[in-house]
Enzyme design. Structure first.
Site, mmCIF file in Angstrom:
data_model
loop_
_atom_site.group_PDB
_atom_site.id
_atom_site.type_symbol
_atom_site.label_atom_id
_atom_site.label_comp_id
_atom_site.label_asym_id
_atom_site.label_seq_id
_atom_site.Cartn_x
_atom_site.Cartn_y
_atom_site.Cartn_z
ATOM 1 N N ILE A 19 -33.640 88.810 76.234
ATOM 2 C CA ILE A 19 -33.030 89.836 75.955
ATOM 3 C C ILE A 19 -32.072 90.436 76.582
ATOM 4 O O ILE A 19 -32.273 90.885 78.005
ATOM 5 C CB ILE A 19 -34.346 90.896 75.667
ATOM 6 C CG1 ILE A 19 -35.533 90.175 74.905
ATOM 7 C CG2 ILE A 19 -33.894 92.208 74.996
ATOM 8 C CD1 ILE A 19 -35.220 89.606 73.326
ATOM 9 N N HIS A 20 -31.078 90.912 76.100
ATOM 10 C CA HIS A 20 -29.987 91.653 77.066
ATOM 11 C C HIS A 20 -29.300 92.811 76.311
ATOM 12 O O HIS A 20 -29.355 93.148 75.114
ATOM 13 C CB HIS A 20 -28.806 90.322 77.099
ATOM 14 C CG HIS A 20 -28.126 89.905 75.771
ATOM 15 N ND1 HIS A 20 -27.061 90.429 75.511
ATOM 16 C CD2 HIS A 20 -28.521 88.911 74.835
ATOM 17 C CE1 HIS A 20 -26.808 89.610 74.154
ATOM 18 N NE2 HIS A 20 -27.774 88.770 74.341
ATOM 19 N N ARG A 21 -28.649 93.593 77.109
ATOM 20 C CA ARG A 21 -27.806 94.644 76.588
ATOM 21 C C ARG A 21 -26.645 94.553 76.722
ATOM 22 O O ARG A 21 -26.079 94.179 77.665
ATOM 23 C CB ARG A 21 -28.423 95.883 77.341
ATOM 24 C CG ARG A 21 -27.723 97.485 77.155
ATOM 25 C CD ARG A 21 -27.991 98.562 77.962
ATOM 26 N NE ARG A 21 -29.512 98.689 77.874
ATOM 27 C CZ ARG A 21 -30.360 98.730 78.975
ATOM 28 N NH1 ARG A 21 -29.936 98.765 80.131
ATOM 29 N NH2 ARG A 21 -31.469 98.971 78.547
#
Length: 122
Positions: free
Chosen positions: A42-44
């Protein structure tokens, strides 16, 4: 090099790292459905010009660089809108699935929160 896409990993699903052993990873932006998130990195997102991703671009994971060899027909849109792609480390010149991006190189042994995920072009 111009940055097309820049993101920081913020979480690793409990089953995500297993994919590294099979030469692929699945990414998803924050807000991934829980049943999907357990398999994803999961990334921003910080910079998002994913629609300009092209064969020959460089994908970076942490300090490692991987030339892009194939892009599935919906990979750019999925990455731009959802932060979601599957990256396969096999150097294929045709995408196996519509949401897949293929690169040349050995997958990293570990990806963890705080590491960068980028796409660069000339």
């Amino acid at each position: 090099m111009k940055t097309l896409y820049e993101s920081t990993f913020v979480a690793v699903g409990p089953l995500a790292s297993e994919s590294l052993e099979d030469n692929f990873i699945i990414t998803f932006g924050e807000g991934a459905p829980q049943d999907v998130a357990e398999y994803c990195f999961i990334h921003r997102n910080d910079i998002n010009n994913a629609e300009k991703l092209a064969i020959g671009s460089l994908l970076t994971l942490g300090e490692q660089q991987y030339p892009v060899t194939a892009i599935g027909e919906v990979a750019r849109q999925n990455l731009h809108e959802l932060g979601h792609i599957t990256i396969r480390f096999d150097g294929a010149t045709e995408a196996e699935f519509p949401g897949m991006v293929h690169v040349v190189g050995i997958p990293p042994t570990l990806l963890k929160p705080g590491q960068k995920f980028c796409l660069l072009s000339e």
